[in-house]
Write a protein that holds these residues in place. Structure first.
Motif, mmCIF file in Angstrom:
data_model
loop_
_atom_site.group_PDB
_atom_site.id
_atom_site.type_symbol
_atom_site.label_atom_id
_atom_site.label_comp_id
_atom_site.label_asym_id
_atom_site.label_seq_id
_atom_site.Cartn_x
_atom_site.Cartn_y
_atom_site.Cartn_z
ATOM 1 N N LYS A 220 0.853 -1.192 0.000
ATOM 2 C CA LYS A 220 0.000 0.000 0.000
ATOM 3 C C LYS A 220 0.888 1.241 0.000
ATOM 4 O O LYS A 220 1.750 1.398 0.854
ATOM 5 N N LEU A 221 0.653 2.110 -0.966
ATOM 6 C CA LEU A 221 1.420 3.348 -1.098
ATOM 7 C C LEU A 221 0.493 4.547 -0.955
ATOM 8 O O LEU A 221 -0.623 4.535 -1.479
ATOM 9 N N SER A 222 0.962 5.561 -0.274
ATOM 10 C CA SER A 222 0.207 6.811 -0.251
ATOM 11 C C SER A 222 0.511 7.589 -1.522
ATOM 12 O O SER A 222 1.600 7.476 -2.100
ATOM 13 N N GLY A 223 -0.429 8.374 -1.976
ATOM 14 C CA GLY A 223 -0.194 9.191 -3.162
ATOM 15 C C GLY A 223 0.924 10.184 -2.937
ATOM 16 O O GLY A 223 1.668 10.523 -3.866
ATOM 17 N N GLU A 224 1.080 10.629 -1.682
ATOM 18 C CA GLU A 224 2.101 11.621 -1.368
ATOM 19 C C GLU A 224 3.510 11.126 -1.651
ATOM 20 O O GLU A 224 4.408 11.914 -1.951
ATOM 21 N N ILE A 225 3.710 9.817 -1.575
ATOM 22 C CA ILE A 225 5.026 9.242 -1.870
ATOM 23 C C ILE A 225 5.451 9.584 -3.295
ATOM 24 O O ILE A 225 6.637 9.783 -3.583
ATOM 25 N N LEU A 226 4.482 9.680 -4.197
ATOM 26 C CA LEU A 226 4.780 9.877 -5.614
ATOM 27 C C LEU A 226 5.084 11.330 -5.977
ATOM 28 O O LEU A 226 5.524 11.599 -7.097
ATOM 29 N N MET A 227 4.853 12.250 -5.064
ATOM 30 C CA MET A 227 5.102 13.650 -5.419
ATOM 31 C C MET A 227 6.445 14.162 -4.906
ATOM 32 O O MET A 227 6.819 15.304 -5.187
ATOM 33 N N GLY A 228 7.199 13.302 -4.203
ATOM 34 C CA GLY A 228 8.532 13.693 -3.761
ATOM 35 C C GLY A 228 8.506 14.974 -2.956
ATOM 36 O O GLY A 228 7.734 15.099 -1.997
ATOM 37 N N GLN B 194 7.667 17.862 -4.192
ATOM 38 C CA GLN B 194 6.710 18.794 -4.774
ATOM 39 C C GLN B 194 5.488 18.935 -3.874
ATOM 40 O O GLN B 194 5.253 18.127 -2.973
ATOM 41 N N LYS B 195 4.706 19.941 -4.134
ATOM 42 C CA LYS B 195 3.501 20.172 -3.344
ATOM 43 C C LYS B 195 2.277 19.511 -3.961
ATOM 44 O O LYS B 195 1.209 19.448 -3.342
ATOM 45 N N TYR B 196 2.433 19.014 -5.196
ATOM 46 C CA TYR B 196 1.287 18.475 -5.924
ATOM 47 C C TYR B 196 1.780 17.598 -7.076
ATOM 48 O O TYR B 196 2.869 17.822 -7.621
ATOM 49 N N GLY B 197 0.990 16.606 -7.414
ATOM 50 C CA GLY B 197 1.256 15.844 -8.632
ATOM 51 C C GLY B 197 2.330 14.785 -8.519
ATOM 52 O O GLY B 197 2.500 14.157 -7.477
ATOM 53 N N HIS B 198 3.077 14.597 -9.595
ATOM 54 C CA HIS B 198 4.064 13.524 -9.696
ATOM 55 C C HIS B 198 5.479 14.076 -9.808
ATOM 56 O O HIS B 198 5.712 15.085 -10.459
ATOM 57 N N ASP B 199 6.394 13.371 -9.174
ATOM 58 C CA ASP B 199 7.820 13.661 -9.308
ATOM 59 C C ASP B 199 8.476 12.418 -9.895
ATOM 60 O O ASP B 199 8.410 11.335 -9.302
ATOM 61 N N SER B 200 9.071 12.553 -11.060
ATOM 62 C CA SER B 200 9.617 11.391 -11.762
ATOM 63 C C SER B 200 10.660 10.649 -10.938
ATOM 64 O O SER B 200 10.716 9.412 -10.944
ATOM 65 N N LYS B 201 11.491 11.389 -10.200
ATOM 66 C CA LYS B 201 12.525 10.746 -9.386
ATOM 67 C C LYS B 201 11.903 9.927 -8.258
ATOM 68 O O LYS B 201 12.394 8.842 -7.925
ATOM 69 N N ALA B 202 10.841 10.446 -7.661
ATOM 70 C CA ALA B 202 10.177 9.730 -6.571
ATOM 71 C C ALA B 202 9.534 8.442 -7.080
ATOM 72 O O ALA B 202 9.643 7.380 -6.445
ATOM 73 N N ASN C 163 -1.920 12.965 -3.568
ATOM 74 C CA ASN C 163 -1.046 13.918 -4.260
ATOM 75 C C ASN C 163 -1.796 14.699 -5.345
ATOM 76 O O ASN C 163 -1.295 15.698 -5.849
ATOM 77 N N ILE C 164 -2.997 14.225 -5.680
ATOM 78 C CA ILE C 164 -3.798 14.875 -6.720
ATOM 79 C C ILE C 164 -5.106 15.416 -6.147
ATOM 80 O O ILE C 164 -5.451 16.575 -6.339
ATOM 81 N N TYR C 165 -5.832 14.546 -5.423
ATOM 82 C CA TYR C 165 -7.116 14.978 -4.868
ATOM 83 C C TYR C 165 -7.506 14.066 -3.713
ATOM 84 O O TYR C 165 -7.353 12.844 -3.803
ATOM 85 N N ARG C 166 -8.014 14.658 -2.639
ATOM 86 C CA ARG C 166 -8.519 13.907 -1.496
ATOM 87 C C ARG C 166 -10.021 14.114 -1.375
ATOM 88 O O ARG C 166 -10.481 15.240 -1.229
ATOM 89 N N GLY C 167 -10.769 13.024 -1.394
ATOM 90 C CA GLY C 167 -12.208 13.124 -1.264
ATOM 91 C C GLY C 167 -12.638 13.765 0.036
ATOM 92 O O GLY C 167 -13.573 14.576 0.075
ATOM 93 N N VAL C 168 -11.959 13.424 1.142
ATOM 94 C CA VAL C 168 -12.307 13.983 2.441
ATOM 95 C C VAL C 168 -12.130 15.500 2.435
ATOM 96 O O VAL C 168 -12.950 16.244 2.970
#
Length: 239
Positions: free
Chosen positions: A13-21, A23-31, A57-62
């Motif tokens: 299980k991965l959190s979306g935040e892991i993928l943004m390195g 950054q404050k939003y979105g994707h970071d290729s290095k991460a 990292n993109i959108y939280r329903g809560v």
């Protein structure tokens, strides 16, 4: 090394935040590249791997619901964010010659397969990494709960949660320097002490099905493989 592996089939299980390195939003290729390397290392050990990734990292329903949006709509938007993350992970894994399939709980036939349990099992038996997207397909359920559900459905030996910290602590280690990490803790203790490593539904589902949960930090390269061999820093939730 293969003889030291404690589990033959796992869900990560991965959190979306892991993928943004950083950054404050979105994707970071290095991460994402780093996460893909960790998954490849364990995959090369002969372990069958499936994944559930969040969408924070993109959108939280809560967060959307808290801002005034109707909760079901906000949660469905969050599910779509998890599909975006799953597709990103698929791309980076396949760049490393790892056959990967994205299965979505919300049918999106033009970009990924719909979730069918037997199909997912067959993919894993063939050595493919399977990424489960869109949570459970239902609002009001988190991707943590989806991770517990899919791990049980797939007959996984353990659920591994890669987080920002190296285990479960008695208080937030980022706020309290004296916080102590548990080596092992029971499901009941997590629920009773309201430890927020996963939501209560996910913990309860794991408890009912005797699914061990291993919490570790993905910030350290190779930590996934270490946790698979019960090495390094991590916490096991069981019992």
């Amino acid at each position: 090394m293969i003889n030291q592996i404690k589990y033959k089939r796992v869900l990560l299980k991965l959190s979306g935040e892991i993928l943004m390195g950083d950054q404050k939003y979105g994707h970071d290729s290095k991460a994402i590249e780093k996460v893909a390397n960790d998954i490849k290392q364990v995959h090369d050990m002969g372990v069958q791997i499936c994944l559930v990734v969040g969408g924070g990292n993109i959108y939280r329903g809560v967060s959307g619901a808290a801002a005034g949006m109707e909760r079901s709509t906000a949660d469905h938007m969050g599910m779509i964010a998890t599909v975006m993350n799953a597709l990103a992970l698929q791309y980076y894994l396949e760049q490393k010659q790892i056959k990967t399939r994205v299965l979505s709980a919300i049918p999106m036939m033009t970009i990924c397969e719909p979730y069918v349990r037997r199909r997912a099992m067959r993919h894993m038996e063939k050595g493919r990494v399977v990424i489960f997207a869109a949570g459970t397909g239902n609002p009001f359920f988190t991707t943590d709960t989806a991770a517990s559900l899919r791990a049980i459905e797939m007959g996984c030996d353990a659920l591994l949660k890669g987080t920002q910290v190296d285990g479960v602590y008695n208080s937030d280690p980022k706020k309290n320097k004296d916080a102590s990490r548990f080596e092992r803790i029971t499901y009941k203790e997590v629920l009773t002490n309201d430890l927020t490593v996963m939501d209560a539904s996910a913990i309860s589902l794991a408890r009912e099905n005797n699914l061990p949960i291993i919490v570790f930090s993905l910030h350290k390269q190779g930590a996934f493989a270490e946790a698979m061999q019960h090495q390094g820093n991590f916490t096991i939730i069981e019992g």
